[in-house]
Motif scaffolding. Structure first.
Motif, PDB file in Angstrom:
ATOM      1  N   PRO A 174     106.172  59.725  36.747  1.00 26.42           N
ATOM      2  CA  PRO A 174     105.805  60.211  35.160  1.00 26.42           C
ATOM      3  C   PRO A 174     104.160  59.634  35.482  1.00 26.42           C
ATOM      4  N   LYS A 175     104.385  60.354  34.085  1.00 25.45           N
ATOM      5  CA  LYS A 175     102.985  59.851  33.384  1.00 25.45           C
ATOM      6  C   LYS A 175     103.133  58.733  33.138  1.00 25.45           C
ATOM      7  N   VAL A 176     103.847  57.841  32.493  1.00 28.90           N
ATOM      8  CA  VAL A 176     103.723  56.271  32.145  1.00 28.90           C
ATOM      9  C   VAL A 176     104.876  55.787  32.737  1.00 28.90           C
ATOM     10  N   VAL A 177     105.157  55.126  33.611  1.00 31.87           N
ATOM     11  CA  VAL A 177     106.861  54.549  34.489  1.00 31.87           C
ATOM     12  C   VAL A 177     107.278  54.577  33.280  1.00 31.87           C
ATOM     13  N   PRO A 178     109.105  54.671  32.719  1.00 34.28           N
ATOM     14  CA  PRO A 178     109.590  54.108  31.518  1.00 34.28           C
ATOM     15  C   PRO A 178     109.765  52.981  32.091  1.00 34.28           C
ATOM     16  N   ASP A 179     110.968  52.721  30.831  1.00 36.12           N
ATOM     17  CA  ASP A 179     111.036  50.880  30.373  1.00 36.12           C
ATOM     18  C   ASP A 179     111.522  51.273  31.211  1.00 36.12           C
ATOM     19  N   ASN A 180     112.942  51.878  31.650  1.00 37.93           N
ATOM     20  CA  ASN A 180     114.187  52.194  32.605  1.00 37.93           C
ATOM     21  C   ASN A 180     114.122  52.601  34.269  1.00 37.93           C
ATOM     22  N   LEU A 181     112.847  52.124  34.643  1.00 38.58           N
ATOM     23  CA  LEU A 181     112.578  52.596  36.337  1.00 38.58           C
ATOM     24  C   LEU A 181     111.475  51.578  36.376  1.00 38.58           C
ATOM     25  N   VAL A 182     112.064  51.312  38.046  1.00 39.17           N
ATOM     26  CA  VAL A 182     110.358  50.403  38.372  1.00 39.17           C
ATOM     27  C   VAL A 182     110.032  51.001  39.788  1.00 39.17           C
ATOM     28  N   LYS A 183     109.009  50.914  40.011  1.00 39.35           N
ATOM     29  CA  LYS A 183     108.117  51.603  40.776  1.00 39.35           C
ATOM     30  C   LYS A 183     107.611  51.271  42.404  1.00 39.35           C
ATOM     31  N   VAL A 184     108.409  51.462  43.397  1.00 41.05           N
ATOM     32  CA  VAL A 184     108.613  50.926  44.806  1.00 41.05           C
ATOM     33  C   VAL A 184     107.813  51.527  46.067  1.00 41.05           C
ATOM     34  N   ARG A 185     106.813  50.680  46.498  1.00 44.59           N
ATOM     35  CA  ARG A 185     106.679  51.602  47.697  1.00 44.59           C
ATOM     36  C   ARG A 185     106.743  51.086  49.040  1.00 44.59           C
ATOM     37  N   ILE A 186     107.066  52.497  49.536  1.00 46.92           N
ATOM     38  CA  ILE A 186     107.810  51.825  50.619  1.00 46.92           C
ATOM     39  C   ILE A 186     106.491  52.535  52.028  1.00 46.92           C
ATOM     40  N   ILE A 187     106.456  51.619  52.922  1.00 46.33           N
ATOM     41  CA  ILE A 187     105.366  51.691  53.963  1.00 46.33           C
ATOM     42  C   ILE A 187     106.127  51.318  55.409  1.00 46.33           C
ATOM     43  N   SER A 188     105.977  52.325  56.530  1.00 47.90           N
ATOM     44  CA  SER A 188     107.243  52.295  57.432  1.00 47.90           C
ATOM     45  C   SER A 188     106.675  52.777  58.458  1.00 47.90           C
ATOM     46  N   PRO A 189     106.329  52.247  59.656  1.00 47.12           N
ATOM     47  CA  PRO A 189     105.882  52.272  61.286  1.00 47.12           C
ATOM     48  C   PRO A 189     106.902  53.562  61.244  1.00 47.12           C
ATOM     49  N   SER A 190     108.006  53.854  61.026  1.00 45.16           N
ATOM     50  CA  SER A 190     108.713  54.594  61.190  1.00 45.16           C
ATOM     51  C   SER A 190     108.979  55.606  59.931  1.00 45.16           C
ATOM     52  N   PRO A 191     109.762  57.016  59.972  1.00 44.23           N
ATOM     53  CA  PRO A 191     110.483  57.485  58.914  1.00 44.23           C
ATOM     54  C   PRO A 191     111.514  57.166  58.593  1.00 44.23           C
ATOM     55  N   LEU A 192     112.450  56.588  57.464  1.00 47.05           N
ATOM     56  CA  LEU A 192     113.437  55.613  57.795  1.00 47.05           C
ATOM     57  C   LEU A 192     114.646  56.799  58.339  1.00 47.05           C
ATOM     58  N   PRO A 193     116.011  55.844  58.815  1.00 42.86           N
ATOM     59  CA  PRO A 193     117.063  56.887  59.245  1.00 42.86           C
ATOM     60  C   PRO A 193     117.464  58.123  58.159  1.00 42.86           C
ATOM     61  N   LYS A 194     117.526  57.898  57.187  1.00 40.81           N
ATOM     62  CA  LYS A 194     117.733  59.214  56.815  1.00 40.81           C
ATOM     63  C   LYS A 194     117.081  58.710  54.399  1.00 40.81           C
ATOM     64  N   GLY A 195     117.049  60.302  54.192  1.00 41.48           N
ATOM     65  CA  GLY A 195     116.723  61.129  53.050  1.00 41.48           C
ATOM     66  C   GLY A 195     114.867  60.523  53.675  1.00 41.48           C
ATOM     67  N   CYS A 196     114.870  60.921  54.328  1.00 37.16           N
ATOM     68  CA  CYS A 196     113.071  61.257  54.804  1.00 37.16           C
ATOM     69  C   CYS A 196     112.926  62.536  55.234  1.00 37.16           C
ATOM     70  N   GLY A 197     113.539  63.289  55.815  1.00 35.99           N
ATOM     71  CA  GLY A 197     112.736  65.058  56.458  1.00 35.99           C
ATOM     72  C   GLY A 197     111.953  64.354  57.765  1.00 35.99           C
ATOM     73  N   LYS A 198     111.938  63.644  58.021  1.00 40.89           N
ATOM     74  CA  LYS A 198     111.671  63.745  60.124  1.00 40.89           C
ATOM     75  C   LYS A 198     112.381  62.048  60.802  1.00 40.89           C
ATOM     76  N   ALA A 199     111.966  63.070  61.715  1.00 39.30           N
ATOM     77  CA  ALA A 199     113.332  61.770  62.860  1.00 39.30           C
ATOM     78  C   ALA A 199     112.849  60.440  62.658  1.00 39.30           C
ATOM     79  N   PRO A 200     113.793  59.305  62.705  1.00 33.36           N
ATOM     80  CA  PRO A 200     112.759  58.063  63.182  1.00 33.36           C
ATOM     81  C   PRO A 200     112.754  57.954  64.099  1.00 33.36           C
ATOM     82  N   LEU A 201     111.318  56.822  64.847  1.00 32.18           N
ATOM     83  CA  LEU A 201     111.321  56.024  65.872  1.00 32.18           C
ATOM     84  C   LEU A 201     112.569  55.579  66.302  1.00 32.18           C
ATOM     85  N   LYS A 202     112.318  55.659  67.827  1.00 27.72           N
ATOM     86  CA  LYS A 202     113.551  55.372  68.582  1.00 27.72           C
ATOM     87  C   LYS A 202     113.389  53.699  68.944  1.00 27.72           C
TER      88      LYS A 202
END
Length: 480
Positions: free
Chosen positions: A196-224
């Protein structure tokens, strides 16, 4: 005025404080004989010269930035102006020193916030990004706030903090109150991907940083070879008033890659636009969402949750843990604190605070700006442990998880880490501390860009601490 304020604080200091005890006192013997505090000295002959060059670079940036930003906004034109000013102050050191001294003694929150935000601006970030370690998976999401928000009064009196019914639980989560269970069983709003242009009051921004795609919801297979039963939840510093996790990726990406762990970095809204307890509540809301929704959304079955925080983030990490304890909710398995701000009372004094009188990174004026921006008039940091974690009672501190502290030797906040460590040792807690002698406040952020290999050492130590804390929790999981 600055000297007067600090000296007044020193005269009102508690004479029972460990820093008013001689080196051979029983209190210091407790610390020394525990062998839980390590002091890292840099004995390279050229180290002092390199640090002098680093300080000169910082002074030049502060002089160039403060003179430009006094009447400017963060834009491409102002950055060009800062570059021109830097060349000027490089040629005329006496002018640089004068401008730097003016900035150090200034208590203008607007200039301070602008300067602190430069690394996060859309103009400088692309250049900073070039130096980031590469990472397999990086995503920004915006998570909904699921719990009732609490006020200053609620925190003062611990009103309605216990939203869970089982005070005896440890790490595996608690029995939820019927109200909260109904909420989680119902239609929880999905997290938002589109920025969003401005993060609204009812949401909190979270940044995910990972050496592998996560097991679900990422569209790519995770590293074994990736374990998805542990995460780091990071809370960035910046004096409550500036920066985001974006510019803290200098070390967060390194942590993720080398420790093979996924990181969820919380980007809370900043003071003075919002104040305490709003910021702490954002941390709590994001933490609650991650703990309760990570399996459903990303397939993460969390056995180990580490919470990390640097500077103001260290303050918030301690307060978050206290909040979880008082709510009978899942407490982090461990805390990793970098140069934490443990006492926000403006009148508090320890000897290390004297370094703020000529420190280019954490000036006394800047500390005052941060405190005044974050704390509302109806809150008292001299009494509230959620504001000043140094006030957390022994009864609560006994219930805290393992703690690792990394302190900077040239840091106005250093002494409060020693005081906390003394209490943890006395309470026989799983705690260790490293002081990096001669390094400044914020050393994790200087991991790249300044050409000093010494700045890499605390980052590598943090990675080893993460691995150690994960291993300790895994052993605790299998022990009877």
């Amino acid at each position: 005025m600055l000297v007067e304020h600090i000296m007044t604080g020193s005269m009102n200091a508690d004479m029972n404080d460990i820093f008013y005890k001689p080196a051979n006192s029983e209190e210091w013997k407790v610390i020394v004989n525990s062998h839980l505090v390590e002091v890292v000295e840099f004995k390279d002959k050229g180290f002092e010269k390199k640090m002098a060059k680093f300080q000169e670079s910082v002074a030049t940036m502060l002089a160039a930035g403060s003179s430009q930003m006094e009447n400017s906004q963060v834009c491409l034109e102002s950055l060009i102006g800062i570059g021109m000013n830097a060349m000027y102050y490089g040629l005329f050191p006496s002018k640089r020193e004068l401008q730097s001294e003016m900035f150090i003694s200034s208590d203008n929150p607007e200039i301070t916030t602008k300067l602190m935000s430069l690394a996060d601006s859309k103009f400088t970030y692309p250049f900073l990004k070039l130096a980031f370690p590469s990472i397999k998976f990086h995503r920004t999401i915006f998570v909904p706030k699921l719990l009732p928000r609490l006020t200053v009064d609620s925190y003062k009196h611990d009103e309605d903090l216990s939203i869970f019914l089982d005070p005896a639980h440890k790490n595996r989560g608690a029995v939820l109150s019927l109200e909260i269970q109904r909420l989680l069983d119902g239609n929880i709003p999905p997290y938002v991907r589109k920025k969003p242009k401005v993060v609204p009051d009812n949401l909190v921004k979270v940044r995910i940083i990972s050496p592998s795609p996560l097991p679900k919801g990422c569209g790519k297979a995770p590293l074994k070879d990736m374990n998805f039963d542990r995460i780091v939840i990071d809370i960035h510093g910046g004096g409550f008033i500036a920066t985001t996790s974006r510019c803290h990726q200098t070390y967060l990406r390194k942590w993720a890659k080398d420790a093979k762990i996924s990181i969820f970095a919380i980007d809370y809204k900043l003071a003075p636009a919002v104040k305490y307890p709003y910021i702490l509540d954002e941390i709590w809301q994001a933490y609650f969402w991650i703990i309760t929704q990570a399996e459903k959304e990303f397939g993460l079955k969390l056995k180990t949750v580490l919470v990390a925080g640097d500077s103001a983030g260290g303050n918030l990490a301690m307060a978050l843990t206290l909040r979880a304890l008082h709510s009978n909710f899942r407490v982090p398995n461990a805390l990793l604190l970098g140069y934490p701000a443990l006492n926000l009372s403006i009148n508090a004094f320890t000897p290390s605070l004297l370094t703020s009188m000529d420190d280019f990174i954490l000036t006394y004026s800047f500390l005052s700006v941060c405190i005044n921006s974050y704390i509302p008039s109806d809150a008292d940091p001299a009494k509230d442990p959620y504001l000043s974690p140094c006030l957390i009672s022994d009864e609560d501190l006994k219930r805290f998880p393992a703690i690792r502290i990394m302190a900077a030797g040239m840091d106005p906040l250093r002494d409060e880490s020693y005081k906390l460590m003394y209490r943890l040792i006395k309470l026989k807690k799983d705690a260790r501390m490293i002081e990096y002698r001669m390094l400044p406040h914020g050393f994790w952020n200087f991991y790249i860009g300044f050409g000093l290999k010494e700045f890499e050492i605390p980052t590598l130590s943090a990675i080893e601490a993460i691995k150690e804390l994960v291993a300790i929790n895994e052993r605790n999981e299998v022990s009877p």
